[in-house]
Write an enzyme that holds these catalytic residues in place. Structure first.
Site, mmCIF file in Angstrom:
data_model
loop_
_atom_site.group_PDB
_atom_site.id
_atom_site.type_symbol
_atom_site.label_atom_id
_atom_site.label_comp_id
_atom_site.label_asym_id
_atom_site.label_seq_id
_atom_site.Cartn_x
_atom_site.Cartn_y
_atom_site.Cartn_z
ATOM 1 N N ILE A 75 31.184 27.259 31.368
ATOM 2 C CA ILE A 75 31.228 26.622 30.037
ATOM 3 C C ILE A 75 32.545 25.861 29.861
ATOM 4 O O ILE A 75 32.580 24.755 29.312
ATOM 5 C CB ILE A 75 31.003 27.672 28.935
ATOM 6 C CG1 ILE A 75 29.655 28.369 29.177
ATOM 7 C CG2 ILE A 75 31.030 27.029 27.546
ATOM 8 C CD1 ILE A 75 29.433 29.615 28.356
ATOM 9 N N ASN B 185 37.034 33.916 39.418
ATOM 10 C CA ASN B 185 35.576 33.856 39.410
ATOM 11 C C ASN B 185 35.109 32.398 39.403
ATOM 12 O O ASN B 185 34.022 32.095 38.957
ATOM 13 C CB ASN B 185 35.113 34.567 38.125
ATOM 14 C CG ASN B 185 33.729 35.131 38.262
ATOM 15 O OD1 ASN B 185 33.147 35.098 39.334
ATOM 16 N ND2 ASN B 185 33.184 35.604 37.169
ATOM 17 N N LYS C 167 32.861 38.584 33.156
ATOM 18 C CA LYS C 167 31.639 38.272 32.390
ATOM 19 C C LYS C 167 30.337 38.837 32.933
ATOM 20 O O LYS C 167 29.269 38.513 32.421
ATOM 21 C CB LYS C 167 31.512 36.757 32.275
ATOM 22 C CG LYS C 167 31.384 36.080 33.631
ATOM 23 C CD LYS C 167 31.109 34.599 33.494
ATOM 24 C CE LYS C 167 30.876 33.982 34.847
ATOM 25 N NZ LYS C 167 30.622 32.560 34.824
ATOM 26 N N SER D 281 29.681 36.132 22.163
ATOM 27 C CA SER D 281 28.313 36.176 22.687
ATOM 28 C C SER D 281 27.371 36.813 21.681
ATOM 29 O O SER D 281 27.771 37.721 20.928
ATOM 30 C CB SER D 281 28.325 37.016 23.969
ATOM 31 O OG SER D 281 27.018 37.370 24.330
ATOM 32 N N TYR E 89 31.013 44.936 28.880
ATOM 33 C CA TYR E 89 31.245 43.494 28.688
ATOM 34 C C TYR E 89 31.030 43.126 27.219
ATOM 35 O O TYR E 89 31.864 42.476 26.593
ATOM 36 C CB TYR E 89 30.301 42.693 29.600
ATOM 37 C CG TYR E 89 30.100 41.269 29.140
ATOM 38 C CD1 TYR E 89 31.066 40.300 29.386
ATOM 39 C CD2 TYR E 89 28.955 40.907 28.415
ATOM 40 C CE1 TYR E 89 30.885 39.000 28.933
ATOM 41 C CE2 TYR E 89 28.771 39.613 27.965
ATOM 42 C CZ TYR E 89 29.753 38.666 28.220
ATOM 43 O OH TYR E 89 29.582 37.390 27.752
ATOM 44 N N LYS F 153 33.698 41.735 24.019
ATOM 45 C CA LYS F 153 33.505 40.590 23.108
ATOM 46 C C LYS F 153 33.640 41.067 21.659
ATOM 47 O O LYS F 153 34.296 40.436 20.829
ATOM 48 C CB LYS F 153 32.131 39.938 23.325
ATOM 49 C CG LYS F 153 31.957 39.282 24.681
ATOM 50 C CD LYS F 153 32.868 38.064 24.834
ATOM 51 C CE LYS F 153 32.723 37.368 26.166
ATOM 52 N NZ LYS F 153 33.790 36.391 26.427
ATOM 53 N N ARG G 29 14.180 45.779 32.305
ATOM 54 C CA ARG G 29 15.589 46.003 32.668
ATOM 55 C C ARG G 29 16.246 46.798 31.545
ATOM 56 O O ARG G 29 16.136 46.413 30.380
ATOM 57 C CB ARG G 29 16.267 44.635 32.843
ATOM 58 C CG ARG G 29 17.695 44.683 33.323
ATOM 59 C CD ARG G 29 18.221 43.289 33.638
ATOM 60 N NE ARG G 29 18.264 42.410 32.473
ATOM 61 C CZ ARG G 29 18.732 41.158 32.483
ATOM 62 N NH1 ARG G 29 19.181 40.635 33.613
ATOM 63 N NH2 ARG G 29 18.744 40.432 31.394
HETATM 64 N N1 UDP Z 1 15.029 38.085 33.369
HETATM 65 C C1 UDP Z 1 14.038 38.316 34.301
HETATM 66 N N2 UDP Z 1 14.379 38.296 35.630
HETATM 67 C C2 UDP Z 1 15.643 38.051 36.068
HETATM 68 C C3 UDP Z 1 16.654 37.813 35.101
HETATM 69 C C4 UDP Z 1 16.305 37.844 33.766
HETATM 70 O O1 UDP Z 1 12.862 38.547 33.955
HETATM 71 O O2 UDP Z 1 15.895 38.074 37.280
HETATM 72 C C5 UDP Z 1 14.679 38.080 31.933
HETATM 73 C C6 UDP Z 1 15.417 39.108 31.099
HETATM 74 O O3 UDP Z 1 14.718 40.334 31.102
HETATM 75 C C7 UDP Z 1 15.450 38.420 29.730
HETATM 76 C C8 UDP Z 1 15.553 36.949 30.083
HETATM 77 O O4 UDP Z 1 15.073 36.815 31.413
HETATM 78 O O5 UDP Z 1 14.235 38.623 29.030
HETATM 79 C C9 UDP Z 1 16.990 36.392 30.020
HETATM 80 O O6 UDP Z 1 17.816 37.219 30.803
HETATM 81 P P1 UDP Z 1 19.344 36.837 31.089
HETATM 82 O O7 UDP Z 1 19.930 37.916 31.940
HETATM 83 O O8 UDP Z 1 19.417 35.439 31.625
HETATM 84 O O9 UDP Z 1 20.008 36.801 29.651
HETATM 85 P P2 UDP Z 1 20.198 37.981 28.548
HETATM 86 O O10 UDP Z 1 19.236 39.086 28.846
HETATM 87 O O11 UDP Z 1 21.611 38.385 28.693
HETATM 88 O O12 UDP Z 1 19.901 37.343 27.253
#
Ligand code: UDP
Length: 339
Positions: free
Chosen positions: A12, A35, A84, A124, A149, A153, A292
């Site tokens: 960014i 990084n 991050k 964030s 993390y 923030k 996840r």
């Molecule tokens: N996601 C996924 N597979 C991946 C990475 C992310 O399905 O390999 C999904 C995740 O579960 C979420 C969305 O994509 O619904 C965005 O995830 P990201 O990690 O990019 O951002 P954050 O969860 O931090 O908003």
């Protein structure tokens, strides 16, 4: 304006450097390249056609940072520097708290000593925690973060709020980013994750390029129209512009304000995959994997405060984000590394 960008060689930060420079401002980068790559500096020079003022300095190093402040007369600082990686932070909480908090406190000390009192902070949407009350508004409570993390923030926001309360001449903007993706349209700068990408878009681009075999979609049983998670993806070039607008705002206002920087529109993981495939004419093999831990079903912004007070809104479409992310990946299969 003359603006210091801590972490200015990152994803960014580098896009914000371009936006500031092309708008006629002077931007100075401080980065320890922990990084990020030195190659970013020469790419920035190619895009802007000018030498890039930068210092290989750790923001935790009070003396070295002070020397940078002695050389320039900053109107404001944009503080991007910090560790991050969400997943990594769970295993390395001490390093995350030490680095992200120490660097911010050191920066504030040097700013106070040198009479610089405007700061934009890279926060964030993760600070909103696990709520499912959407869209997220700045007036809603924060906290309940799911990883160290996110807590850094949250804590840095609190530190900066307290600094602004104690020093009425200070001006602080806390920018809560939603999901920044895409890349500069030149294809010269973009996101360059170390190792296996954690975030969705870099994972998609690496699958499309054949570097990774398939995308794991983390859950298709969420209470969303297609069952996959919904997020508010924002083009990094739109996000960069938000930082300029925040700096301009701080030139005329004191105190502390929080701003969501998102589009206000959410897309599912399957929307992302299908749009990426369609606009780039590629395939992205995927399979459905378990949810996840720590993920929520939906997350999107109410960005109306930024529009009202900063005159900022996102303009680029999801198609633009997918096309620009793919151009970056195609032109730089190994990111900034030469091999
Ligand atoms: N996601 C996924 N597979 C991946 C990475 C992310 O399905 O390999 C999904 C995740 O579960 C979420 C969305 O994509 O619904 C965005 O995830 P990201 O990690 O990019 O951002 P954050 O969860 O931090 O908003």
């Amino acid at each position: 304006m003359t603006i210091l960008l801590t972490g200015g060689a990152g994803f960014i930060g580098s896009h914000t450097y371009v936006a500031l420079t092309q708008a006629g401002h002077e931007a100075v980068i401080v980065d320890n390249f922990y990084n990020s790559s030195q190659e970013v500096i020469s790419r920035l020079q190619t895009i802007t056609g000018k030498a890039v003022p930068y210092y290989d300095v750790d923001v935790c190093d009070h003396h070295a940072l002070d020397q940078v402040f002695q050389k320039h007369s900053f109107d404001a600082v944009i503080h991007f520097a910090g560790y991050k990686a969400v997943g990594e932070s769970v295993g390395m909480p001490i390093e995350y708290y030490r680095n992200n908090l120490d660097s911010t406190l050191t920066l504030c000390e040097v700013m106070r000593e040198r009479g610089v009192n405007r700061i934009v902070f890279s926060s964030s949407a993760t600070v909103y925690g696990m709520t499912d009350d959407m869209p997220l508004k700045e007036t809603m409570s924060s906290g309940g973060c799911t990883n160290p993390y996110g807590w850094t923030k949250y804590m840095i926001e609190q530190i900066l709020r307290d600094v602004a309360d104690a020093n009425p001449s200070w001006a602080v903007a806390l920018l809560r980013y939603f999901n920044p993706i895409g890349a500069h349209e030149s294809g010269l700068i973009g996101e360059d994750p170390v190792g296996l990408p954690n975030n969705l878009m870099p994972f998609i681009t690496q699958v499309a390029s054949g570097k990774l075999k398939e995308l794991n979609i983390f859950g298709n049983d969420y209470p969303t129209p297609d069952g996959t998670g919904i997020r508010d993806y924002i083009h990094v070039v739109d996000l960069a512009q938000g930082h300029l607008d925040a700096c301009a705002y701080l030139m005329a206002h004191t105190g502390c304000e929080v701003f969501n920087l998102g589009t206000g529109v959410g897309y599912s993981v399957l929307d992302m995959v299908h749009t990426f495939e369609r606009v780039n004419n590629v395939t992205v093999p995927f399979h459905i994997a378990p949810r996840r831990p720590g993920d929520i079903a939906r997350c999107f912004a109410d960005p109306s405060k930024a529009e009202k007070l900063l005159g900022w809104k996102a303009h680029k479409s999801l198609e633009d984000m997918c096309i620009d992310a793919w151009r970056w990946q195609s032109l730089n299969p190994n990111g900034y590394a030469t091999v």
